[in-house]
Design a protein around this motif. Structure first.
Motif, PDB file in Angstrom:
ATOM      1  N   GLY A   1       0.778  -1.221   0.000  1.00 23.25           N
ATOM      2  CA  GLY A   1       0.000   0.000   0.000  1.00 23.25           C
ATOM      3  C   GLY A   1       0.815   1.279   0.000  1.00 23.25           C
ATOM      4  O   GLY A   1       0.241   2.375   0.076  1.00 23.25           O
ATOM      5  N   ILE A   2       2.140   1.175  -0.102  1.00 24.66           N
ATOM      6  CA  ILE A   2       3.024   2.335  -0.061  1.00 24.66           C
ATOM      7  C   ILE A   2       3.613   2.561  -1.453  1.00 24.66           C
ATOM      8  O   ILE A   2       4.040   1.626  -2.126  1.00 24.66           O
ATOM      9  N   THR A   3       3.645   3.828  -1.876  1.00 22.37           N
ATOM     10  CA  THR A   3       4.204   4.192  -3.171  1.00 22.37           C
ATOM     11  C   THR A   3       5.726   4.124  -3.125  1.00 22.37           C
ATOM     12  O   THR A   3       6.353   4.660  -2.213  1.00 22.37           O
ATOM     13  N   HIS A   4       6.307   3.452  -4.111  1.00 24.60           N
ATOM     14  CA  HIS A   4       7.761   3.329  -4.228  1.00 24.60           C
ATOM     15  C   HIS A   4       8.202   3.826  -5.601  1.00 24.60           C
ATOM     16  O   HIS A   4       7.445   3.760  -6.579  1.00 24.60           O
ATOM     17  N   VAL A   5       9.432   4.292  -5.667  1.00 27.29           N
ATOM     18  CA  VAL A   5       9.970   4.795  -6.923  1.00 27.29           C
ATOM     19  C   VAL A   5      11.482   4.607  -6.943  1.00 27.29           C
ATOM     20  O   VAL A   5      12.129   4.581  -5.890  1.00 27.29           O
ATOM     21  N   GLN A   6      12.037   4.470  -8.133  1.00 26.37           N
ATOM     22  CA  GLN A   6      13.480   4.474  -8.293  1.00 26.37           C
ATOM     23  C   GLN A   6      13.938   5.910  -8.506  1.00 26.37           C
ATOM     24  O   GLN A   6      13.537   6.548  -9.486  1.00 26.37           O
TER      25      GLN A   6
END
Length: 238
Positions: free
Chosen positions: A129-134
Motif C-alpha cells: 500500500g506504499i508508493t515506491h519509486v526508483q
C-alpha cells in the motif's frame, strides 16, 4: 557515542562494514516481542508465518527507538552527517517456510508519500500500500542502510554477501552486474545477535538460502541525508 572498530572511511571506500554490539540483549528482546505482535497490511506471510514486515517505523515503536538510538546514530552520522534521518524500516526473516535466495542486485527503490512526476524518478510501484519509486543515483549515494541482526547469522544462515567497491559505479546494468560477480570475490556478512551490517544501497549484494531451518531475523533500516526534490516526500521520517 563511538563503536569499537567502526570505520566510516571504510564504508565510504568499500560500501560496507560489519559491527558488533549495536543492539544489546535487552533491546533485542523488546524488538522481538513487539515484532511478534505485528500484523496487518505490512506483514507478508508464507504458509501462515510472517517472513517480512514493511512500514516498521510506523508500526513498531521499538524500531523507531532503534533508529534514533545513540548506537545507530554513531554508525550513520559519520557517513551522512548529523542532520540525517531514518526513512524506512523492514523486517526480513528466513524460516523453513520462507527460505529464499536473492540474486545479485542493488537496492534501487525508495518509499514516498505520493506519486509526483519529477524528472529522473521512475519507474513507480506499490508495496504493502506504499508508493515506491526508483530515484536518480545521486539520491541513493546519499543514503545508508543499517541491518541489525536479531538472531545469530553464520555462513549457514543465508547471510548477505557483498562485493566491495561496487557502489562507486552508479546504477549497474545486468551485464555490468555479471562482470562484477564473475570478476570479484564476494564477502559473506555474518553477524552475532545485536550486530549490524552497514551498507550503501548501491552496493552489489545477494544471499543464498539458509541451510539451517531456523529464524534469521533482521531489522533493515534506511537513512537519508536530505529532502527529496520536486515536492516528493519520504514516506517515513524518523
Amino acid at each position: 557515542m563511538t563503536l569499537t572498530g567502526y570505520d566510516a572511511a571504510a564504508v565510504r571506500r568499500d560500501g560496507f562494514a560489519i559491527v558488533e554490539n549495536v543492539a544489546d540483549s535487552a533491546t533485542v528482546a523488546v524488538l522481538l516481542d513487539e515484532l511478534a505482535a505485528v500484523d496487518g497490511p505490512g506483514a507478508i506471510r508464507r504458509r501462515g508465518s510472517v517472513h517480512a514486515v514493511r512500514n516498521l517505523l510506523e508500526a513498531v515503536p521499538a524500531v523507531r527507538d532503534l533508529a534514533r538510538s545513540a548506537a545507530a546514530r554513531a554508525l550513520v552520522e559519520p557517513v551522512l552527517g548529523a542532520e540525517c534521518f531514518a526513512v524506512r524500516g523492514i523486517l526480513f526473516d528466513k524460516t523453513p517456510d520462507a527460505n529464499w535466495k536473492v540474486a545479485w542486485h542493488q537496492d534501487l527503490t525508495i518509499a514516498v508519500r505520493e506519486r509526483r512526476e519529477v524528472p529522473g524518478f521512475g519507474p513507480w510501484s506499490e508495496k504493502a500500500g506504499i508508493t515506491h519509486v526508483q530515484p536518480p543515483a545521486e539520491v541513493l549515494r546519499d543514503m545508508l542502510t543499517v541491518r541489525v541482526h536479531l538472531d545469530p547469522c553464520g555462513t549457514e544462515n543465508g547471510p548477505v554477501q557483498v562485493i566491495g567497491g561496487s557502489h562507486l559505479h552508479g546504477r549497474l546494468s545486468p551485464e555490468e552486474i555479471d562482470e562484477w560477480r564473475d570478476g570479484n570475490d564476494a564477502v559473506p556478512c555474518t553477524s552475532p545477535i545485536g550486530g549490524a551490517l552497514v551498507m550503501r544501497p548501491l552496493l552489489l549484494h545477494a544471499s543464498s538460502a539458509s541451510t539451517v531451518p531456523d529464524h534469521r531475523r533482521v531489522v533493515h533500516l534506511e537513512f537519508a541525508a536530505g529532502d527529496l526534490p520536486g515536492g516528493l516526500e519520504w514516506h517515513g521520517r524518523c
